[in-house]
Motif scaffolding. Structure first.
Motif, PDB file in Angstrom:
ATOM      1  N   ASP A 102       4.308 -15.051  -4.116  1.00 39.31           N
ATOM      2  CA  ASP A 102       2.958 -15.548  -4.392  1.00 39.31           C
ATOM      3  C   ASP A 102       2.042 -14.367  -4.724  1.00 39.31           C
ATOM      4  N   SER A 103       1.649 -14.232  -6.000  1.00 43.56           N
ATOM      5  CA  SER A 103       0.847 -13.075  -6.417  1.00 43.56           C
ATOM      6  C   SER A 103      -0.559 -13.108  -5.827  1.00 43.56           C
ATOM      7  N   ASP A 104      -1.142 -14.297  -5.646  1.00 40.11           N
ATOM      8  CA  ASP A 104      -2.455 -14.385  -4.998  1.00 40.11           C
ATOM      9  C   ASP A 104      -2.375 -13.887  -3.556  1.00 40.11           C
ATOM     10  N   ALA A 105      -1.287 -14.213  -2.888  1.00 45.42           N
ATOM     11  CA  ALA A 105      -1.099 -13.772  -1.504  1.00 45.42           C
ATOM     12  C   ALA A 105      -0.974 -12.252  -1.436  1.00 45.42           C
ATOM     13  N   ARG A 106      -0.341 -11.664  -2.454  1.00 49.87           N
ATOM     14  CA  ARG A 106      -0.237 -10.193  -2.477  1.00 49.87           C
ATOM     15  C   ARG A 106      -1.626  -9.561  -2.522  1.00 49.87           C
ATOM     16  N   GLU A 107      -2.492 -10.095  -3.352  1.00 54.03           N
ATOM     17  CA  GLU A 107      -3.861  -9.560  -3.445  1.00 54.03           C
ATOM     18  C   GLU A 107      -4.626  -9.761  -2.135  1.00 54.03           C
ATOM     19  N   ARG A 108      -4.486 -10.936  -1.529  1.00 53.69           N
ATOM     20  CA  ARG A 108      -5.174 -11.198  -0.263  1.00 53.69           C
ATOM     21  C   ARG A 108      -4.636 -10.302   0.843  1.00 53.69           C
ATOM     22  N   PHE A 109      -3.348 -10.026   0.833  1.00 52.92           N
ATOM     23  CA  PHE A 109      -2.719  -9.132   1.816  1.00 52.92           C
ATOM     24  C   PHE A 109      -3.338  -7.737   1.721  1.00 52.92           C
ATOM     25  N   VAL A 110      -3.460  -7.222   0.511  1.00 55.75           N
ATOM     26  CA  VAL A 110      -4.042  -5.889   0.311  1.00 55.75           C
ATOM     27  C   VAL A 110      -5.500  -5.880   0.755  1.00 55.75           C
ATOM     28  N   ARG A 111      -6.266  -6.874   0.327  1.00 54.68           N
ATOM     29  CA  ARG A 111      -7.691  -6.917   0.692  1.00 54.68           C
ATOM     30  C   ARG A 111      -7.888  -7.036   2.199  1.00 54.68           C
ATOM     31  N   ALA A 112      -7.032  -7.813   2.855  1.00 58.21           N
ATOM     32  CA  ALA A 112      -7.188  -8.050   4.296  1.00 58.21           C
ATOM     33  C   ALA A 112      -6.948  -6.791   5.120  1.00 58.21           C
ATOM     34  N   LEU A 113      -6.048  -5.929   4.654  1.00 59.64           N
ATOM     35  CA  LEU A 113      -5.661  -4.776   5.477  1.00 59.64           C
ATOM     36  C   LEU A 113      -6.064  -3.423   4.904  1.00 59.64           C
TER      37      LEU A 113
END
Length: 199
Positions: free
Chosen positions: A24-35
């Motif tokens: 999930d590419s959106d999840a990859r972006e959210r993962f980076v932003r979250a941490l």
């Protein structure tokens, strides 16, 4: 300036990481932003080099995203990522130790200090505290920063560093005692905050 993102729970971040691991590419972006902020803080203090923080953060995420497909959620994604950040910093310190640093100016330290904002409330005290934190032995500094700055639990830090929870508690306790004593000594001596900053 972008608004601060709300702090996500470990369960939420881990769920996002697992979704990203499934492609999930959106999840990859959210993962980076979250941490991203947690990683940047951690590498800045662990490496003791604010100049290198962006590169170390980027290297951490590059390694993490390259191996994200192997993440299975056995630990929280935050702990998994911080363990990668720890290795990135260690690798960077090893590389730096074998090559000399070059500065464009004769007094690079002075130039860096003059470029920082001053006169802000608590500025001198903040510098003094961070200098004191920098004098802690590496294992105590790491445990202190992970628990007090990043808010990880003792169990999470134990998992990240590979030592018993009791050892983490002891390191944090000794770090706190040292900092408290130094600050109490400074408060008892007029003008000593300035002396701590100048030290």
């Amino acid at each position: 300036m972008t608004p601060a993102l709300p702090v996500m729970s470990d369960e939420t971040v881990t769920a996002i990481a697992l979704a990203a691991a499934r492609g999930d590419s959106d999840a990859r972006e959210r993962f980076v932003r979250a941490l991203q902020l947690d990683v940047r803080r951690f590498v800045t203090y662990l490496a003791r080099d604010a100049q290198a923080a962006d590169d170390l953060t980027q290297d951490t995420f590059l390694r993490a995203l390259a191996s994200l497909h192997r993440f299975e959620g056995r630990s929280s994604a935050r702990i998994w990522l911080l363990s990668i950040a720890r290795r990135v910093v260690a690798d960077s310190l090893r590389r730096t130790a074998v090559r000399p640093r070059i500065a464009d100016v004769a007094d690079w330290q002075g130039a860096a200090e003059y470029s920082q904002p001053t006169g802000l409330p608590g500025f001198d005290e903040g510098i003094a505290v961070m200098q004191l934190v920098g004098t802690l032995p590496a294992d105590r500094r790491e445990a202190f920063l992970l628990t007090q700055l990043l808010g990880l639990s003792y169990a999470e830090v134990a998992s990240l560093t590979g030592c018993p929870v009791g050892t983490v508690r002891s390191r944090v306790s000794r770090a706190r005692a040292f900092l408290t004593q130094c600050l109490a000594d400074a408060a008892a001596t007029p003008g000593s905050v300035g002396a701590l900053v100048a030290a």
